[in-house]
Design an enzyme around this catalytic site. Structure first.
Site, PDB file in Angstrom:
ATOM      1  N   ARG A   1      -0.466  17.490 -17.702  1.00 26.68           N
ATOM      2  CA  ARG A   1       0.988  17.601 -17.668  1.00 26.68           C
ATOM      3  C   ARG A   1       1.508  16.418 -17.705  1.00 26.68           C
ATOM      4  O   ARG A   1       1.314  15.779 -16.598  1.00 26.68           O
ATOM      5  CB  ARG A   1       1.398  18.499 -16.550  1.00 26.68           C
ATOM      6  CG  ARG A   1       2.972  18.556 -16.013  1.00 26.68           C
ATOM      7  CD  ARG A   1       3.240  19.803 -15.294  1.00 26.68           C
ATOM      8  NE  ARG A   1       3.174  21.009 -15.842  1.00 26.68           N
ATOM      9  CZ  ARG A   1       4.075  21.891 -15.349  1.00 26.68           C
ATOM     10  NH1 ARG A   1       4.794  21.867 -14.328  1.00 26.68           N
ATOM     11  NH2 ARG A   1       3.914  23.262 -15.880  1.00 26.68           N
TER      12      ARG A   1
ATOM     13  N   HIS B   1       5.498  23.280 -24.164  1.00 27.07           N
ATOM     14  CA  HIS B   1       4.881  24.047 -23.078  1.00 27.07           C
ATOM     15  C   HIS B   1       4.139  25.249 -23.642  1.00 27.07           C
ATOM     16  O   HIS B   1       4.484  26.471 -23.545  1.00 27.07           O
ATOM     17  CB  HIS B   1       5.923  24.499 -22.024  1.00 27.07           C
ATOM     18  CG  HIS B   1       5.205  24.796 -20.548  1.00 27.07           C
ATOM     19  ND1 HIS B   1       3.964  24.637 -20.410  1.00 27.07           N
ATOM     20  CD2 HIS B   1       5.835  25.412 -19.556  1.00 27.07           C
ATOM     21  CE1 HIS B   1       3.641  25.005 -19.298  1.00 27.07           C
ATOM     22  NE2 HIS B   1       5.077  25.461 -18.636  1.00 27.07           N
TER      23      HIS B   1
ATOM     24  N   ASP C   1      15.532  29.393 -19.025  1.00 27.11           N
ATOM     25  CA  ASP C   1      14.653  28.352 -18.386  1.00 27.11           C
ATOM     26  C   ASP C   1      15.517  27.802 -17.607  1.00 27.11           C
ATOM     27  O   ASP C   1      16.624  27.462 -17.810  1.00 27.11           O
ATOM     28  CB  ASP C   1      13.945  27.635 -19.683  1.00 27.11           C
ATOM     29  CG  ASP C   1      13.028  26.387 -18.778  1.00 27.11           C
ATOM     30  OD1 ASP C   1      12.842  26.318 -17.793  1.00 27.11           O
ATOM     31  OD2 ASP C   1      12.637  25.497 -19.825  1.00 27.11           O
TER      32      ASP C   1
ATOM     33  N   ARG D   1      -0.058  33.390 -17.010  1.00 31.22           N
ATOM     34  CA  ARG D   1      -0.489  32.423 -17.175  1.00 31.22           C
ATOM     35  C   ARG D   1      -1.874  32.280 -16.827  1.00 31.22           C
ATOM     36  O   ARG D   1      -2.560  31.396 -17.657  1.00 31.22           O
ATOM     37  CB  ARG D   1       0.352  31.255 -16.075  1.00 31.22           C
ATOM     38  CG  ARG D   1       1.838  31.375 -16.224  1.00 31.22           C
ATOM     39  CD  ARG D   1       2.285  30.634 -17.787  1.00 31.22           C
ATOM     40  NE  ARG D   1       1.519  29.262 -17.739  1.00 31.22           N
ATOM     41  CZ  ARG D   1       2.115  28.167 -17.329  1.00 31.22           C
ATOM     42  NH1 ARG D   1       3.009  28.177 -16.598  1.00 31.22           N
ATOM     43  NH2 ARG D   1       1.364  27.109 -17.474  1.00 31.22           N
TER      44      ARG D   1
HETATM   45  N1   CP Z   1       6.321  27.796 -15.615  1.00 35.88           N
HETATM   46  C1   CP Z   1       5.692  26.713 -15.042  1.00 35.88           C
HETATM   47  O1   CP Z   1       5.054  25.965 -15.752  1.00 35.88           O
HETATM   48  O2   CP Z   1       5.708  26.429 -13.838  1.00 35.88           O
HETATM   49  P1   CP Z   1       5.140  25.305 -12.887  1.00 35.88           P
HETATM   50  O3   CP Z   1       6.111  24.170 -13.113  1.00 35.88           O
HETATM   51  O4   CP Z   1       5.395  25.598 -11.563  1.00 35.88           O
HETATM   52  O5   CP Z   1       3.801  25.091 -13.405  1.00 35.88           O
HETATM   53  N1  NVA Z   2      11.828  23.154 -19.296  1.00 32.27           N
HETATM   54  C1  NVA Z   2      11.258  23.100 -17.714  1.00 32.27           C
HETATM   55  C2  NVA Z   2       9.996  23.977 -17.738  1.00 32.27           C
HETATM   56  C3  NVA Z   2       9.572  24.091 -16.486  1.00 32.27           C
HETATM   57  C4  NVA Z   2       8.287  24.940 -16.304  1.00 32.27           C
HETATM   58  C5  NVA Z   2      10.676  21.497 -17.476  1.00 32.27           C
HETATM   59  O1  NVA Z   2      10.173  20.895 -18.195  1.00 32.27           O
HETATM   60  O2  NVA Z   2      11.080  21.009 -16.392  1.00 32.27           O
END
Ligand code: CP
Ligand code: NVA
Length: 300
Positions: free
Chosen positions: A101, A128, A218, A286
């Site tokens: 990530r 994502h 989101d 997930r």
């Molecule tokens: N939706 C999602 O990716 O959540 P986190 O940022 O908590 O991993």
């Molecule tokens: N668009 C958001 C998604 C979080 C899961 C971010 O990148 O922070």
């Protein structure tokens, strides 16, 4: 399928294979026979915060028989400037796969190229993919499928979530409408990549949600955009999912959110709580969707 770097680079066939296996693994969670990662170690490199992604991958790898090493860039040489290419070549000789990530999509692509081990995108600024695969699994469970359905994405129309949704709709045959104001839409050049007719833009919320099976949202401020917070919190107000907007969608429309949610910003507390069963089912999925990805990438 060697890596899962984006939905842009994933075929429709592989998306369907993941979803099929995810459903099976969910049904058979208690079955100890599914251990395709037995004897494997997977590294997790997370430069951004996470609750769902981190926990679902850690539990998922363990349930498939493998072990995880959580590597925060703060405690590794990455945080002191060691290039990703070198980190990748080191880890590639020690672990069996990596879950990353970070900010730049290019970084995970470089990691995949230099490490030679299966690499999974656990969120970048561009995409994502794991979240959208879990969301599609949820649509199969809650809406009876995704084909032919209309999904409307409200809010920041040009973030990692909306982009992964765009590729899913393009390849899997459902309608995806981005509903956002000017300045929060994908650039025209990027939109040109979508030729199926499945992906479109509508800046008017009432028009966008007409006939929608799913309203999706989101956060308005993605990780890394904190400095733009004040502007975003003002500009995106008309794009909130609330009871009045929901009334304009199809009767029994489903509301989805990848979480974390900011109540009274992108969604009201009332709507979120009314749709909590679906929203937390997405979060649970997930783990199932990612176990399918891990099993397909990690099986020897
Ligand atoms: N939706 C999602 O990716 O959540 P986190 O940022 O908590 O991993
Ligand atoms: N668009 C958001 C998604 C979080 C899961 C971010 O990148 O922070």
């Amino acid at each position: 399928m060697k890596h899962l770097l984006s939905l842009q680079s994933l075929s429709a066939r592989d998306m369907r294979r993941i979803l099929e296996l995810a459903a099976k693994l969910k049904l058979e969670r208690a079955n100890p026979a599914h251990r395709p990662l037995e004897g494997q170690s997977w590294a997790m490199i997370f430069t951004k915060a996470s609750t769902r992604t981190r926990v679902s991958f850690e539990v998922g790898v363990q349930e498939l028989g493998g072990r995880v090493l959580y590597l925060s860039p703060r405690d590794t040489q990455l945080g002191r400037g060691e290039p990703i290419e070198d980190t990748a070549r080191v880890l590639g000789r020690m672990v069996h796969g990596a879950i990353i990530r970070t900010y730049a999509q290019k970084e995970i692509e470089q990691f995949a190229a230099f490490s030679g081990i299966p690499t999974i995108n656990a969120l970048t600024d561009d995409e994502h993919p794991c979240q959208v695969l879990a969301d599609l699994q949820t649509m199969q469970e809650v809406c009876g499928g995704y084909e032919g359905k209309k999904v409307v994405f409200m809010g920041d129309g040009d973030n990692n979530m909306s982009r992964s949704w765009m590729w899913a709709a393009e390849k899997l045959g459902f309608e995806f409408v981005i509903c956002a104001p000017r300045g929060y839409l994908p650039p025209a050049l990027f939109m040109k990549k979508f030729r199926s007719g499945n992906v479109s833009i509508e800046t008017n919320p009432a028009k966008a949600v007409k006939g929608a099976h799913v309203l999706y949202t989101d956060v308005w401020v993605s990780m890394g955009q904190e400095e733009e917070s004040a502007r975003r919190m003002t500009d995106l107000v008309p794009y909130q999912i609330n009871a009045a907007l929901l009334k304009k969608a199809r009767r029994n429309a489903v509301v989805m959110h990848c979480l974390p949610a900011y109540r009274e910003k992108e969604i009201t507390a009332e709507v979120l709580e009314a749709h909590a069963d679906t929203i937390f089912q997405e979060a649970e999925n997930r783990m199932h969707a990612q176990k399918a990805i891990l099993a397909l990438l990690g099986a020897k």
